[in-house]
Design a protein around this motif. Structure first.
Motif, PDB file in Angstrom:
ATOM      1  N   CYS A  29      19.219 -19.485 -20.053  1.00 16.81           N
ATOM      2  CA  CYS A  29      17.808 -19.173 -20.296  1.00 16.81           C
ATOM      3  C   CYS A  29      17.544 -17.823 -19.643  1.00 16.81           C
ATOM      4  CB  CYS A  29      16.904 -20.241 -19.706  1.00 16.81           C
ATOM      5  SG  CYS A  29      17.423 -21.951 -20.034  1.00 16.81           S
ATOM      6  N   ILE A  30      17.250 -16.810 -20.435  1.00 17.35           N
ATOM      7  CA  ILE A  30      17.233 -15.433 -19.941  1.00 17.35           C
ATOM      8  C   ILE A  30      15.905 -14.767 -20.274  1.00 17.35           C
ATOM      9  CG2 ILE A  30      18.338 -13.170 -20.120  1.00 17.35           C
ATOM     10  CD1 ILE A  30      20.937 -14.641 -20.806  1.00 17.35           C
ATOM     11  N   THR A  31      15.317 -14.135 -19.265  1.00 25.65           N
ATOM     12  CA  THR A  31      14.095 -13.358 -19.439  1.00 25.65           C
ATOM     13  C   THR A  31      14.381 -11.894 -19.148  1.00 25.65           C
ATOM     14  OG1 THR A  31      12.717 -15.227 -18.751  1.00 25.65           O
ATOM     15  CG2 THR A  31      11.713 -13.055 -18.670  1.00 25.65           C
ATOM     16  N   CYS A  32      13.836 -11.010 -19.972  1.00 23.44           N
ATOM     17  CA  CYS A  32      13.865  -9.570 -19.717  1.00 23.44           C
ATOM     18  C   CYS A  32      12.436  -9.052 -19.835  1.00 23.44           C
ATOM     19  CB  CYS A  32      14.773  -8.844 -20.711  1.00 23.44           C
ATOM     20  SG  CYS A  32      16.531  -9.212 -20.520  1.00 23.44           S
ATOM     21  N   THR A  33      11.902  -8.511 -18.734  1.00 25.39           N
ATOM     22  CA  THR A  33      10.522  -8.033 -18.732  1.00 25.39           C
ATOM     23  C   THR A  33      10.418  -6.526 -18.902  1.00 25.39           C
ATOM     24  OG1 THR A  33      10.481  -7.815 -16.316  1.00 25.39           O
ATOM     25  CG2 THR A  33       9.840  -9.943 -17.231  1.00 25.39           C
ATOM     26  N   ASP A  34      11.530  -5.848 -19.128  1.00 25.35           N
ATOM     27  CA  ASP A  34      11.507  -4.388 -19.257  1.00 25.35           C
ATOM     28  C   ASP A  34      11.335  -3.973 -20.715  1.00 25.35           C
ATOM     29  OD1 ASP A  34      14.013  -5.501 -19.768  1.00 25.35           O
ATOM     30  OD2 ASP A  34      15.069  -3.634 -19.304  1.00 25.35           O
ATOM     31  N   SER A  35      10.248  -4.430 -21.335  1.00 23.83           N
ATOM     32  CA  SER A  35      10.027  -4.106 -22.754  1.00 23.83           C
ATOM     33  C   SER A  35       9.845  -2.615 -22.984  1.00 23.83           C
ATOM     34  CB  SER A  35       8.807  -4.869 -23.279  1.00 23.83           C
ATOM     35  OG  SER A  35       7.650  -4.559 -22.525  1.00 23.83           O
ATOM     36  N   GLY A  36       9.461  -1.865 -21.947  1.00 21.78           N
ATOM     37  CA  GLY A  36       9.366  -0.419 -22.085  1.00 21.78           C
ATOM     38  C   GLY A  36      10.707   0.242 -22.321  1.00 21.78           C
ATOM     39  N   VAL A  37      11.796  -0.520 -22.104  1.00 20.57           N
ATOM     40  CA  VAL A  37      13.145   0.003 -22.328  1.00 20.57           C
ATOM     41  C   VAL A  37      13.672  -0.421 -23.690  1.00 20.57           C
ATOM     42  CG1 VAL A  37      15.544  -0.059 -21.522  1.00 20.57           C
ATOM     43  CG2 VAL A  37      13.669   0.117 -19.872  1.00 20.57           C
ATOM     44  N   TRP A  38      13.636  -1.742 -23.980  1.00 23.16           N
ATOM     45  CA  TRP A  38      14.271  -2.235 -25.217  1.00 23.16           C
ATOM     46  C   TRP A  38      13.325  -2.297 -26.408  1.00 23.16           C
ATOM     47  CZ3 TRP A  38      11.449  -6.566 -26.120  1.00 23.16           C
ATOM     48  CH2 TRP A  38      11.023  -7.334 -25.046  1.00 23.16           C
ATOM     49  N   ALA A  39      12.039  -2.024 -26.198  1.00 19.96           N
ATOM     50  CA  ALA A  39      11.094  -2.099 -27.322  1.00 19.96           C
ATOM     51  C   ALA A  39      10.273  -0.835 -27.457  1.00 19.96           C
ATOM     52  CB  ALA A  39      10.166  -3.300 -27.154  1.00 19.96           C
ATOM     53  N   SER A  40      10.800   0.290 -27.007  1.00 19.42           N
ATOM     54  CA  SER A  40      10.096   1.554 -27.169  1.00 19.42           C
ATOM     55  C   SER A  40      11.130   2.648 -27.386  1.00 19.42           C
ATOM     56  CB  SER A  40       9.241   1.869 -25.940  1.00 19.42           C
ATOM     57  OG  SER A  40      10.046   2.344 -24.872  1.00 19.42           O
ATOM     58  N   ASN A  41      10.653   3.834 -27.705  1.00 20.29           N
ATOM     59  CA  ASN A  41      11.577   4.952 -27.930  1.00 20.29           C
ATOM     60  C   ASN A  41      11.530   5.950 -26.790  1.00 20.29           C
ATOM     61  OD1 ASN A  41       8.907   5.588 -28.742  1.00 20.29           O
ATOM     62  ND2 ASN A  41       9.636   7.383 -29.852  1.00 20.29           N
ATOM     63  N   GLY A  42      10.993   5.529 -25.632  1.00 20.28           N
ATOM     64  CA  GLY A  42      10.857   6.451 -24.515  1.00 20.28           C
ATOM     65  C   GLY A  42      12.106   6.605 -23.676  1.00 20.28           C
ATOM     66  N   TYR A  43      12.949   5.567 -23.625  1.00 17.09           N
ATOM     67  CA  TYR A  43      14.121   5.603 -22.740  1.00 17.09           C
ATOM     68  C   TYR A  43      15.362   5.102 -23.468  1.00 17.09           C
ATOM     69  CZ  TYR A  43      10.241   5.749 -19.423  1.00 17.09           C
ATOM     70  OH  TYR A  43       9.084   6.067 -18.758  1.00 17.09           O
ATOM     71  N   PRO A  44      15.780   5.775 -24.527  1.00 13.75           N
ATOM     72  CA  PRO A  44      16.964   5.289 -25.251  1.00 13.75           C
ATOM     73  C   PRO A  44      18.222   5.291 -24.396  1.00 13.75           C
ATOM     74  CG  PRO A  44      16.348   7.474 -26.015  1.00 13.75           C
ATOM     75  CD  PRO A  44      15.239   7.007 -25.132  1.00 13.75           C
ATOM     76  N   GLU A  45      18.319   6.253 -23.460  1.00 19.21           N
ATOM     77  CA  GLU A  45      19.511   6.312 -22.614  1.00 19.21           C
ATOM     78  C   GLU A  45      19.554   5.129 -21.657  1.00 19.21           C
ATOM     79  OE1 GLU A  45      16.268   7.945 -20.174  1.00 19.21           O
ATOM     80  OE2 GLU A  45      16.849   8.110 -22.275  1.00 19.21           O
ATOM     81  N   LYS A  46      18.389   4.708 -21.161  1.00 18.60           N
ATOM     82  CA  LYS A  46      18.325   3.550 -20.277  1.00 18.60           C
ATOM     83  C   LYS A  46      18.654   2.273 -21.041  1.00 18.60           C
ATOM     84  CE  LYS A  46      17.156   1.527 -16.338  1.00 18.60           C
ATOM     85  NZ  LYS A  46      17.930   1.716 -15.096  1.00 18.60           N
ATOM     86  N   CYS A  47      18.145   2.156 -22.249  1.00 20.93           N
ATOM     87  CA  CYS A  47      18.437   0.979 -23.069  1.00 20.93           C
ATOM     88  C   CYS A  47      19.928   0.882 -23.355  1.00 20.93           C
ATOM     89  CB  CYS A  47      17.640   1.050 -24.370  1.00 20.93           C
ATOM     90  SG  CYS A  47      17.804  -0.403 -25.423  1.00 20.93           S
ATOM     91  N   TYR A  48      20.557   1.999 -23.650  1.00 23.98           N
ATOM     92  CA  TYR A  48      21.994   1.980 -23.938  1.00 23.98           C
ATOM     93  C   TYR A  48      22.785   1.579 -22.699  1.00 23.98           C
ATOM     94  CZ  TYR A  48      26.641   3.361 -25.371  1.00 23.98           C
ATOM     95  OH  TYR A  48      27.976   3.340 -25.669  1.00 23.98           O
ATOM     96  N   SER A  49      22.394   2.096 -21.524  1.00 22.78           N
ATOM     97  CA  SER A  49      23.150   1.782 -20.311  1.00 22.78           C
ATOM     98  C   SER A  49      23.025   0.316 -19.933  1.00 22.78           C
ATOM     99  CB  SER A  49      22.670   2.667 -19.149  1.00 22.78           C
ATOM    100  OG  SER A  49      21.320   2.373 -18.820  1.00 22.78           O
TER     101      SER A  49
END
Length: 673
Positions: free
Chosen positions: A291-311
């Motif tokens: 059961c997994i939660t990710c609260t960093d939607s600014g990373v995986w659901a936006s186009n502001g930090y593609p490098e962070k999402c990839y890492s």
């Protein structure tokens, strides 16, 4: 109620004042659990000693119900497995008494049978009904032997689950263990101890000693201290310790119990990505639940930090209104990639994007055969993020079916996919296409699991599960998201299921939704009513449903060419626009074909001025050239039938959350964490 503080051992009640070690606490109730909040925790300069976030009650309520639904099926499977083991033991005993040597199961089944068994196990099957055996045959010595080998072979009866010989006092409960890896105040662990009756041990882990002290206070006050094991450790270190213990057991072959967890709950503040590698190994590999939660939607659901999402997740997000569903698939891809390194397969059971976070429930099984299909179940997305928002998907590999040598089944070849599948510019508006992914391309829900959780929800008391109505609405919406592929639909019409191999290769052919108001904004027209738009698409022979992520969203099997055709017809039939207000060369200008229309009008005017060719002249130059091959296939007429498009629902459901108060969202991280 008296304002005089009571002792820590007093029976818990909501709003109660408790004094312990010269600190006064107030109890807060959620579910069947009560946590102690220091009364001075909000004063300036004071260190926050406990972290309670009421915003995530939906998350916790849903998780309890999901674990209950999962656990009941799992205990049935353990009981069925135990019954089979008892059968085998009895047969070997009978053969030994008759003087016949017992045959090795491996020699009896053969390698081909083992492969078939693995293939069947890789595809989800309904829970097997327990095999009825006499109580004497379900003896505890057999269970102890199985437990020594790392398997639970004790039967699962009504909670608490017990098995063994003799009276009830001598029977051992069937192990069902849960890890709350980032426990903070221990609220989740407390609720599991109270509300998951078949759980035999809940481990509440936190890296801070102050959090561990809070967990112990809360566990004592709730009367469940004997059921909760408190661990003060880094979450990854704790899970890797379990992995090392299992490896040591496998190498030394010592008869010690399997210490892996049936359920691991990861609810970090931010991304769960750093914990995935340890979690997929520390959960049981015969169908354990993550059961997994990710609260960093600014990373995986936006186009502001593609490098962070990839890492973090190994993929690039998308620019578009469907970015939250892309985020779900990026997270599932990261889990699947972490598991596949160890020959483990991931099966999504329920994947939700709600409020400001993503919550996924996945099952982990050891299945190297399933892992081979992984490349063909991940994709990249070509997105017109700077233009009309259309997308096109492309799988990373191909899982191609071929008949086996006997001609009575299929086997799959795993090869390369053709690329590229789209031009650099969008075929609809001419804007540049952008690349996103890789991400998971399979189904993000398991309908059988959702129905099981729904059954638990219906039985749950509303005064205990405060978000029950919302859970019911979200689960019903997730259930409706399913749009079968042509192969699945054909099999369903024949009353059949896809073969196990085909189920392993199956993907979600319609992975994303669109928002009619956003589409209307691109072409500067009023948005059509939802029922009218659905009626138009259904009338053309397409299927339409909604997504759980966003109110007003639509998922359909209609291609983007049809969607744009319907919106152009909406403008022509119902919502005319002033062409002079559309900027030449803009996205709307190209989508509406305004420049093309003007050119066609000019051409028609020029043709009218042409003289009729003289008799006897070559007619092929005078007659218009047949361009039927160049024209797109003609589409059926568009009728905005609101009655046809109206959702037919027998009950009123709370499908989408309305913020109950201002500034509704993630709270500040607890100090000292």
């Amino acid at each position: 109620m008296s304002d005089t503080p009571r002792d820590l051992g007093a029976p818990p009640a909501e709003g109660q004042r408790i004094q312990h070690n010269n600190v006064v606490y107030t109890t807060v109730r959620e579910g069947h659990a009560y946590i102690l909040v220091p009364e001075d925790s909000t004063k300036p300069g004071q260190v926050q000693q406990v972290f309670y976030n009421p915003i995530q009650q939906f998350n916790r309520d849903l998780t309890v119900l999901a674990i209950r639904a999962y656990g009941k099926e799992r205990l049935q499977q353990k009981q069925s497995r135990m019954g089979r083991n008892a059968d085998k033991k009895r047969k070997r005993k009978e053969q030994a008494q008759a003087g016949r040597p017992a045959k090795s199961p491996k020699l009896e089944e053969g390698r081909g049978a083992e492969a078939d068994t693995e293939m069947k196990d890789a595809v989800e099957q309904p829970a097997e009904q327990p095999t009825e055996q006499p109580e004497s045959e379900l003896a505890n010595p057999a269970g102890e032997a199985a437990e020594a080998n790392g398997t639970e072979a004790t039967p699962a009866n009504e909670t608490p689950q017990t098995a063994g010989n003799g009276d009830a006092a001598s029977r051992k409960p069937v192990p069902f263990t849960i890890l709350d890896a980032l426990s903070a105040s221990g609220l989740r662990a407390l609720r599991y101890a109270h509300e998951v009756p078949f759980a035999t041990k809940i481990t509440a882990n936190d890296i801070l000693q102050t959090a561990a002290d809070a967990i112990e206070r809360n566990a004592i006050h709730n009367g469940v201290r004997d059921k909760i094991n408190i661990s003060v450790d880094d979450a990854m270190a704790h899970m890797y310790t379990v992995v090392v213990d299992e490896l040591r057991r496998a190498v030394t072959r010592k008869p010690v119990p399997n210490t892996k967890y049936d359920v691991i709950d990861l609810d970090p503040y931010g991304s769960a990505a750093p914990f995935l590698d340890a979690a997929v190994q520390a959960v049981r590999d015969d169908g354990g639940l993550l059961c997994i939660t990710c609260t960093d939607s600014g990373v995986w659901a936006s186009n502001g930090y593609p490098e962070k999402c990839y890492s973090l997740y190994g993929g690039v997000p998308v620019k578009g209104w469907y970015s939250h569903e892309v985020g779900i698939r990026l997270i599932l891809h990261a889990i699947e990639a972490s598991a596949a390194r160890y020959g483990l397969a991931m099966e999504p059971l329920l994947s939700l994007s709600v409020d400001f976070y993503c919550r996924v429930f996945v099952r982990i099984r050891r299945s190297p055969i399933t892992v081979k299909f992984q490349g063909g179940k991940n994709m990249v997305v070509y997105s017109c993020g700077q233009g009309c928002g259309a997308w096109k998907t492309q799988l990373l590999m191909r899982n191609k079916a071929a008949p086996n040598k006997k001609g009575n089944g299929l086997f799959y070849k795993h090869g390369f996919a053709q690329a590229p599948t789209v031009p650099q510019n969008c075929e609809h508006c001419g804007s540049k296409m952008q690349l996103a992914g890789p991400m998971y391309a399979g189904r993000i829900h398991n309908n059988d699991f959702i129905k099981a959780v729904l059954a638990e929800t219906e039985e749950a008391p509303a005064d205990v599960y405060g978000t029950k109505e919302r859970i019911r609405g979200v689960l019903h919406t997730a259930l409706e998201e399913y749009l079968p592929s042509p192969e699945e639909q054909a099999a369903a019409e024949e009353g059949k299921q896809l073969p196990p191999e085909a189920q392993l290769a199956a993907i979600d052919p319609y992975p994303f939704y669109f928002l009619p108001p956003q589409v209307s904004g691109i072409i500067h027209c009023s948005s059509p009513p939802e029922d009218a738009l659905r009626g138009a698409l259904i009338g053309m022979g397409y299927r339409v449903t909604r997504s759980h992520i966003k109110a007003g969203s639509m998922k359909t099997d209609a291609p983007w060419s049809v969607i744009w055709h319907v919106f152009r017809e909406w403008i022509r039939q119902r919502a005319p626009i002033k062409e002079e207000n559309i900027k030449p060369g803009s996205v709307a200008y190209r989508l509406l074909g305004l420049g093309k229309h003007k050119a066609e009008k000019a051409a028609e005017a020029g043709e009218e001025k042409m003289e009729t060719p003289a008799e006897g002249e070559a007619q092929e130059d005078a007659e218009p050239k047949d361009k039927s091959q160049d024209k797109p296939q003609e589409l059926p007429p568009v009728v905005f039938d609101e009655k046809l498009g109206k959702y037919k629902q027998s009950q009123k459901l709370l499908r989408y959350q309305m913020n109950p108060r201002e500034n509704w969202g993630p709270m500040t991280r607890a100090k000292g964490r």
